[in-house]
Scaffold this motif. Structure first.
Motif, short mmCIF file in Angstrom:
data_model
loop_
_atom_site.label_atom_id
_atom_site.label_comp_id
_atom_site.label_asym_id
_atom_site.label_seq_id
_atom_site.Cartn_x
_atom_site.Cartn_y
_atom_site.Cartn_z
N ARG A 93 0.86 -1.18 0.00
CA ARG A 93 0.00 0.00 0.00
C ARG A 93 0.90 1.23 0.00
O ARG A 93 2.08 1.14 0.29
CB ARG A 93 -0.93 0.01 1.23
CG ARG A 93 -1.83 -1.19 1.31
CD ARG A 93 -2.63 -1.23 2.61
NE ARG A 93 -3.68 -0.22 2.63
CZ ARG A 93 -4.51 -0.06 3.67
NH1 ARG A 93 -4.39 -0.83 4.75
NH2 ARG A 93 -5.46 0.86 3.63
N TYR A 95 0.90 5.69 0.94
CA TYR A 95 0.22 6.71 1.72
C TYR A 95 0.78 8.08 1.41
O TYR A 95 2.00 8.25 1.27
CB TYR A 95 0.39 6.42 3.22
CG TYR A 95 -0.04 5.04 3.64
CD1 TYR A 95 -1.32 4.80 4.15
CD2 TYR A 95 0.83 3.95 3.51
CE1 TYR A 95 -1.71 3.52 4.52
CE2 TYR A 95 0.45 2.67 3.88
CZ TYR A 95 -0.82 2.46 4.39
OH TYR A 95 -1.20 1.19 4.75
N ASP A 100 -4.08 6.87 3.33
CA ASP A 100 -4.12 5.94 2.21
C ASP A 100 -4.35 6.71 0.90
O ASP A 100 -5.37 7.38 0.72
CB ASP A 100 -5.25 4.92 2.41
CG ASP A 100 -5.21 3.80 1.39
OD1 ASP A 100 -5.25 4.08 0.19
OD2 ASP A 100 -5.15 2.62 1.81
N THR A 102 -4.88 5.71 -2.16
CA THR A 102 -5.97 5.27 -3.04
C THR A 102 -7.31 5.80 -2.54
O THR A 102 -8.19 6.15 -3.34
CB THR A 102 -6.01 3.73 -3.14
OG1 THR A 102 -6.22 3.17 -1.84
CG2 THR A 102 -4.72 3.19 -3.71
N TYR A 320 6.13 -3.60 -4.95
CA TYR A 320 4.93 -4.33 -4.53
C TYR A 320 5.09 -5.82 -4.83
O TYR A 320 5.55 -6.20 -5.90
CB TYR A 320 3.69 -3.80 -5.26
CG TYR A 320 3.42 -2.34 -5.01
CD1 TYR A 320 3.05 -1.88 -3.75
CD2 TYR A 320 3.54 -1.41 -6.05
CE1 TYR A 320 2.81 -0.54 -3.52
CE2 TYR A 320 3.29 -0.06 -5.83
CZ TYR A 320 2.93 0.37 -4.56
OH TYR A 320 2.70 1.70 -4.33
N PRO A 325 -1.41 -1.15 -6.03
CA PRO A 325 -2.68 -0.62 -5.55
C PRO A 325 -3.26 0.46 -6.46
O PRO A 325 -4.49 0.64 -6.52
CB PRO A 325 -2.34 -0.04 -4.17
CG PRO A 325 -0.86 0.17 -4.20
CD PRO A 325 -0.31 -0.91 -5.07
#
Length: 433
Positions: A93, A95, A100, A102, A320, A325
């Protein structure tokens, strides 16, 4: 204490002010073997310790090296690490300022997320506006380019033109840099020609005062803008604003470290972005998806890529383990766009086919390719989206870097050429005139 041990408790500049290898390593924040690497590269001088046991180093010279390099990593060959409060990537993920990214992109517009990244504050409904003088200069410069010029060429020219009419560009105060950023980004978008190579002021529906995604849409495609597609484009812009120290962002920070003005910082980022391994990667994925649609299956297309030694674009990301994401967020939006269904199925076919041999997941380049292919955009459209979006991230990093010690990113080359003294070169052939 180290200083007292090194100097024998004195403060004068005497021969006693010498450090052992261990003390030198501690002062520099490196391993003892790294100290000898500095010696071999000519960055430190050493002297054999009394009795022949180990080496000693001049404390003042060590301190000067510490100030010059600012190093606190374990090795002179390690990847440099820079403090940043902008983006954190961990556990598949990412940030923005601890939030976050996304979720921010799904809930807020590109301008709102950019403002959040710059200031840590949310300004609902904010719109960036291009000043008339800067936009006129940028349009004249862009319209003078050949029709075949690429979008990144146009953006670079637009940045330079906009800079020339901003007398305050050398003001690096936070307020001045933010003011420049809020006008530069819409200037870049509105200076681009409409799809088909016509002037940026051609016949098109009035989108003045609209969000940046709606203003960018007619620069990317002649297809009418429907709300789900505009939402997907706006989300893509917000998702791509920053991604830690990518190559273009590092270039932007190097420029900012030299106190280059924000327009020059963006120019540095654009110069790196054009590489096929960075911003242009979505264009490769676009062409691959187009071929999959034409041939009806990903199998022969993937086979051709592997047969010729080419990597399959749009798959895998070094940061990732699972799916990017950013890709997952865009795919969720593209499902709701009927015309995107064929390209979306082609992308899934690519992932499934490749997964038979390698556990690779989709990255954001593949998702951008689905958007560009299904919307009738050119292959380079993803690069344009990437460049416009990332401009906000480069500005965010410039703001951070302006607050750091200037010119701290000054590595020392490891010379591998002939050792001096060498004779002067002899003239061969006719002298140049």
């Amino acid at each position: 204490m180290k200083d007292q041990a090194a100097s024998g408790g004195g403060t004068g500049a005497t021969a006693a002010q010498r450090l052992s290898t261990r003390e030198t390593a501690e002062r520099l924040g490196v391993k003892p073997e790294t100290v000898y690497a500095y010696v071999s590269r000519g960055q430190l001088s050493s002297r054999r310790a009394p009795g022949g046991r180990g080496s000693t180093f001049d404390a003042a010279e060590v301190d000067a090296l510490a100030r010059r390099t600012g190093r606190r990593d374990p090795s002179p060959t390690a990847d440099p690490v820079f403090r940043t409060s902008i983006t954190l990537i961990e556990s598949d993920r990412y940030y923005f300022r601890g939030v976050d990214a996304t979720e921010l992109a799904k809930r807020y517009t590109y301008e709102e997320v950019a403002e959040w990244l710059w200031t840590g504050g949310l300004r609902p409904g904010i719109r960036f506006t291009a000043p008339d003088e800067a936009l006129a200069a940028a349009r004249r410069a862009v319209d003078a380019l050949p029709v075949h010029a690429g979008s990144t060429d146009r953006l670079r020219v637009a940045v330079i033109a906009a800079a020339t009419v901003d007398p305050l560009r050398f003001d690096l105060s936070r307020e001045a840099v933010l003011a420049s950023a809020r006008t530069l980004i819409p200037t870049l978008v509105e200076a681009l020609p409409l799809t088909g190579g016509t002037s940026s002021t051609g016949d098109v529906a009035d989108v003045s005062g609209a969000g940046l995604a709606r203003r960018l849409w007619p620069k990317l495609t002649a297809q009418p803008a429907d709300e789900p597609s505009i939402d997907a484009l706006d989300t893509a812009l917000a998702l791509l604003i920053d991604h830690d120290l990518a190559a273009s962002t590092l270039a932007a920070r190097v420029a900012a470290s030299a106190h280059a003005h924000p327009y020059a910082v963006v120019s540095a980022g654009l110069g790196v972005l054009e590489g096929p391994l960075h911003g242009a990667a979505s264009g490769l994925a676009h062409r691959m998806l187009t071929e999959v649609l034409e041939r009806g299956s990903a199998v022969p297309v993937i086979a051709d890529h592997l047969r010729t030694g080419r990597r399959v674009p749009g798959l895998g990301h070094r940061l990732y383990v699972a799916e990017d994401p950013r890709a997952r967020t865009l795919f969720d939006l593209l499902v709701d766009i009927p015309q995107a269904a064929p390209a979306l199925a082609a992308a899934r076919d690519v992932v499934t086919t490749t997964a038979r041999h390698a556990p690779l997941h989709a990255n954001v380049d593949l998702a951008l390719a689905v958007l560009s292919v299904s919307s009738g955009m050119a292959a380079e459209a993803g690069e344009t989206v990437f460049a416009v979006s990332r401009t906000a991230g480069w500005i965010a990093h410039a703001l951070e870097e302006y607050g750091e010690r200037p010119l701290r990113m000054r590595p020392t080359g490891q010379y591998g050429g002939p050792r001096p003294p060498q004779p002067l070169p002899t003239v061969t052939g006719e002298p140049l005139r």
